[in-house]
Design a protein around this motif. Sequence first.
Motif, mmCIF file in Angstrom:
data_model
loop_
_atom_site.group_PDB
_atom_site.id
_atom_site.type_symbol
_atom_site.label_atom_id
_atom_site.label_comp_id
_atom_site.label_asym_id
_atom_site.label_seq_id
_atom_site.Cartn_x
_atom_site.Cartn_y
_atom_site.Cartn_z
ATOM 1 N N GLN A 111 -37.019 11.223 -40.075
ATOM 2 C CA GLN A 111 -35.919 11.173 -40.764
ATOM 3 C C GLN A 111 -35.811 9.464 -41.278
ATOM 4 O O GLN A 111 -35.452 9.152 -42.201
ATOM 5 C CB GLN A 111 -34.589 11.313 -40.036
ATOM 6 N N LEU A 112 -36.337 8.644 -40.323
ATOM 7 C CA LEU A 112 -36.390 7.121 -40.709
ATOM 8 C C LEU A 112 -37.299 6.995 -41.753
ATOM 9 O O LEU A 112 -36.909 6.128 -42.541
ATOM 10 C CB LEU A 112 -36.878 6.678 -39.379
ATOM 11 N N ALA A 113 -38.419 7.742 -41.585
ATOM 12 C CA ALA A 113 -39.428 7.374 -42.805
ATOM 13 C C ALA A 113 -39.006 7.800 -44.038
ATOM 14 O O ALA A 113 -39.114 7.128 -45.199
ATOM 15 C CB ALA A 113 -40.507 8.235 -42.454
ATOM 16 N N LEU A 114 -38.268 8.927 -43.979
ATOM 17 C CA LEU A 114 -37.454 9.352 -45.461
ATOM 18 C C LEU A 114 -36.610 8.233 -46.056
ATOM 19 O O LEU A 114 -36.575 8.051 -47.042
ATOM 20 C CB LEU A 114 -37.012 10.507 -45.294
ATOM 21 N N ASP A 115 -35.653 7.976 -44.920
ATOM 22 C CA ASP A 115 -34.665 6.798 -45.251
ATOM 23 C C ASP A 115 -35.204 5.768 -45.952
ATOM 24 O O ASP A 115 -34.928 5.177 -46.854
ATOM 25 C CB ASP A 115 -33.701 6.605 -43.820
ATOM 26 N N TYR A 116 -36.288 5.344 -45.074
ATOM 27 C CA TYR A 116 -36.850 3.785 -45.530
ATOM 28 C C TYR A 116 -37.656 4.233 -46.857
ATOM 29 O O TYR A 116 -37.759 3.067 -47.827
ATOM 30 C CB TYR A 116 -37.779 3.279 -44.580
ATOM 31 N N VAL A 117 -38.270 5.132 -47.353
ATOM 32 C CA VAL A 117 -39.018 5.598 -48.394
ATOM 33 C C VAL A 117 -38.133 5.334 -49.352
ATOM 34 O O VAL A 117 -38.321 4.827 -50.361
ATOM 35 C CB VAL A 117 -39.902 6.653 -48.161
ATOM 36 N N ASN A 118 -36.768 6.163 -49.178
ATOM 37 C CA ASN A 118 -35.875 6.211 -50.399
ATOM 38 C C ASN A 118 -35.158 4.921 -50.739
ATOM 39 O O ASN A 118 -35.060 4.278 -51.754
ATOM 40 C CB ASN A 118 -34.716 6.994 -49.890
ATOM 41 N N GLN A 119 -35.267 3.834 -49.559
ATOM 42 C CA GLN A 119 -34.835 2.620 -49.961
ATOM 43 C C GLN A 119 -35.813 1.900 -50.763
ATOM 44 O O GLN A 119 -35.457 0.991 -51.882
ATOM 45 C CB GLN A 119 -34.459 1.877 -48.565
ATOM 46 N N ASN A 120 -36.938 2.091 -50.480
ATOM 47 C CA ASN A 120 -37.968 1.506 -51.160
ATOM 48 C C ASN A 120 -38.084 1.868 -52.433
ATOM 49 O O ASN A 120 -38.379 0.980 -53.493
ATOM 50 C CB ASN A 120 -39.459 1.646 -50.247
ATOM 51 N N ARG A 121 -38.048 3.144 -52.703
ATOM 52 C CA ARG A 121 -38.006 3.797 -53.972
ATOM 53 C C ARG A 121 -37.043 3.121 -54.871
ATOM 54 O O ARG A 121 -37.018 2.701 -56.134
ATOM 55 C CB ARG A 121 -37.746 5.154 -53.965
ATOM 56 N N THR A 122 -35.689 2.779 -54.445
ATOM 57 C CA THR A 122 -34.681 2.518 -55.176
ATOM 58 C C THR A 122 -34.762 1.078 -55.470
ATOM 59 O O THR A 122 -34.429 0.554 -56.816
ATOM 60 C CB THR A 122 -33.395 2.295 -54.230
ATOM 61 N N SER A 123 -35.465 0.123 -54.595
ATOM 62 C CA SER A 123 -35.866 -1.180 -54.800
ATOM 63 C C SER A 123 -36.863 -1.246 -55.963
ATOM 64 O O SER A 123 -36.657 -2.029 -57.120
ATOM 65 C CB SER A 123 -36.220 -1.876 -53.569
ATOM 66 N N PHE A 124 -37.783 -0.252 -55.778
ATOM 67 C CA PHE A 124 -39.072 -0.352 -56.974
ATOM 68 C C PHE A 124 -38.607 -0.016 -58.300
ATOM 69 O O PHE A 124 -39.054 -0.529 -59.460
ATOM 70 C CB PHE A 124 -39.983 0.392 -56.394
ATOM 71 N N TYR A 125 -37.685 0.947 -58.286
ATOM 72 C CA TYR A 125 -37.120 1.479 -59.719
ATOM 73 C C TYR A 125 -36.296 0.414 -60.452
ATOM 74 O O TYR A 125 -36.059 0.624 -61.665
ATOM 75 C CB TYR A 125 -36.434 2.735 -59.448
ATOM 76 N N GLN A 126 -35.831 -0.352 -59.466
ATOM 77 C CA GLN A 126 -35.254 -1.679 -60.227
ATOM 78 C C GLN A 126 -36.095 -2.283 -61.090
ATOM 79 O O GLN A 126 -35.739 -2.889 -62.238
ATOM 80 C CB GLN A 126 -34.480 -2.409 -59.428
ATOM 81 N N ASP A 127 -37.341 -2.310 -60.801
ATOM 82 C CA ASP A 127 -38.243 -3.049 -61.531
ATOM 83 C C ASP A 127 -38.756 -2.167 -62.863
ATOM 84 O O ASP A 127 -38.744 -2.738 -63.997
ATOM 85 C CB ASP A 127 -39.627 -3.383 -60.863
ATOM 86 N N VAL A 128 -38.920 -0.916 -62.486
ATOM 87 C CA VAL A 128 -39.159 -0.070 -63.699
ATOM 88 C C VAL A 128 -38.077 0.033 -64.733
ATOM 89 O O VAL A 128 -38.391 0.070 -65.857
ATOM 90 C CB VAL A 128 -39.349 1.412 -62.978
ATOM 91 N N ASP A 129 -36.905 -0.118 -64.408
ATOM 92 C CA ASP A 129 -35.776 -0.228 -65.407
ATOM 93 C C ASP A 129 -35.945 -1.372 -66.260
ATOM 94 O O ASP A 129 -35.560 -1.298 -67.023
ATOM 95 C CB ASP A 129 -34.477 -0.063 -64.577
ATOM 96 N N ILE A 130 -36.490 -2.431 -65.621
ATOM 97 C CA ILE A 130 -36.527 -3.821 -66.308
ATOM 98 C C ILE A 130 -37.667 -3.420 -67.441
ATOM 99 O O ILE A 130 -37.497 -3.756 -68.588
ATOM 100 C CB ILE A 130 -36.684 -4.808 -65.520
ATOM 101 N N TRP A 131 -38.887 -2.862 -66.946
ATOM 102 C CA TRP A 131 -39.878 -2.552 -67.879
ATOM 103 C C TRP A 131 -39.541 -1.503 -68.966
ATOM 104 O O TRP A 131 -39.883 -1.973 -70.209
ATOM 105 C CB TRP A 131 -41.106 -2.122 -67.243
ATOM 106 N N SER A 132 -38.483 -0.847 -68.849
ATOM 107 C CA SER A 132 -38.288 0.117 -69.744
ATOM 108 C C SER A 132 -37.459 -0.415 -71.015
ATOM 109 O O SER A 132 -37.221 0.118 -72.095
ATOM 110 C CB SER A 132 -37.410 1.325 -69.283
ATOM 111 N N HIS A 133 -37.169 -1.696 -70.809
ATOM 112 C CA HIS A 133 -36.077 -2.445 -71.903
ATOM 113 C C HIS A 133 -36.714 -3.802 -72.354
ATOM 114 O O HIS A 133 -36.241 -4.269 -73.267
ATOM 115 C CB HIS A 133 -34.629 -2.678 -71.097
ATOM 116 N N LYS A 134 -37.706 -4.489 -71.595
ATOM 117 C CA LYS A 134 -38.336 -5.414 -72.083
ATOM 118 C C LYS A 134 -39.368 -5.448 -72.972
ATOM 119 O O LYS A 134 -39.884 -4.161 -73.384
ATOM 120 C CB LYS A 134 -38.583 -6.331 -70.613
ATOM 121 N N ARG A 135 -39.954 -6.532 -73.489
ATOM 122 C CA ARG A 135 -41.019 -6.418 -74.522
ATOM 123 C C ARG A 135 -42.159 -7.315 -73.747
ATOM 124 O O ARG A 135 -41.725 -8.373 -73.034
ATOM 125 C CB ARG A 135 -40.757 -6.747 -76.049
ATOM 126 N N ARG A 136 -43.258 -7.110 -74.206
ATOM 127 C CA ARG A 136 -44.463 -8.036 -73.795
ATOM 128 C C ARG A 136 -44.305 -9.615 -74.477
ATOM 129 O O ARG A 136 -43.885 -9.579 -75.770
ATOM 130 C CB ARG A 136 -45.671 -7.473 -74.379
#
Length: 346
Positions: A275-300
């Motif tokens: 359960q700890l692993a799943l909770d921490y994995v989900n927190q990391n996912r949320t953090s990482f997807y914040q970067d993904v969201d930036i890439w989806s709207h920026k340009r090179r």
Amino acid sequence: MNQLINVKPAVEAAEYRYARGWHCLGEAKDYRDGQLHTLNIFGTRLLAFADEQGAISILDAYCPHMGADLSQGELVNGKVVCPFHHWAFDASGRCAEIPYCKRIPPKAKTRKWLTCEENNLLFVWNNPEGKPPAEGVEIPHLPEIDSDEWDHDWHLDLMMIDTNPRELVDNLVDAQHFGPVHGTPTKYFRNTFKEHIGTQLFMGDSERLGGDLIADSAYYGPATHFTRMRAEYDGLLVESILLNCHVPVGPNQFELRFGVLVKKIPGWTEEQNKQLALDYVNQNRTSFYQDVDIWSHKRRVDMPVLAEGDGPIYQLREWYQQFFMDEADVPAMHKELREFIVVDNR
């Protein structure tokens, strides 16, 4: 989890060269299911399969006979049977059988790609020059993968992202996005570059991932990034390893795999640690997807306007560019260690 992230195209396919290096294709066990796996990567189509002993091979998917897609065929007794004329190819890529002909033409073979397995993951080697890896160019073994003290499930997510991979690699030196994007202001930030390895050491406090967060990470070549993390999370010292890796599909699209391993808490039950692993994995996912969201709207931006404290973005791109040129042309400067301390507010 599968997502498609759209960003404006930045590189023309006709002029693009895919990076030299090891590229991760996910957990090796997923390819030992008795099936053929289609891989649309490096601007072409490959196929992956395991023989009866479990050894995984990757071949060019197009049959040298009449061009059929071998990945749409069948795996029979460890051989790939073409769906068009039933030519059968073994793990080396050579044609082993033609049902209507006894003599096998010498040119009846398809390319076999170099692979390796490390840390329960499958990797494929790409080099436009056709050369094997130079000495020392390898994926490091993580000793934690052998330890009973660690959860060995990577909890991998797969995303398809429509932009050039350099947008992802830029994060290695982006010292100043942690506060605005992740709510984790930077206390200390250092980068180093030497040969095929680029590193980042980050220290800060994160409401999501814990206080006194230390993230020590490295790219091993252009596409495989491991991060060792430790932080005080919910009153516990939590240690984890992040995997962030990508494989280009085309010049402006790549498969992104993100996974996490978590160290077990001594004295806890398997269920509590899971359960700890799943909770921490989900927190990391949320953090990482914040970067993904930036890439989806920026340009090179090839020539960004930088301010003091931005980090060695130009030096990173100079390091990254070595993977897109012939090895003989790689500047000698990459053999020397270069260090950049960007922030030190400890």
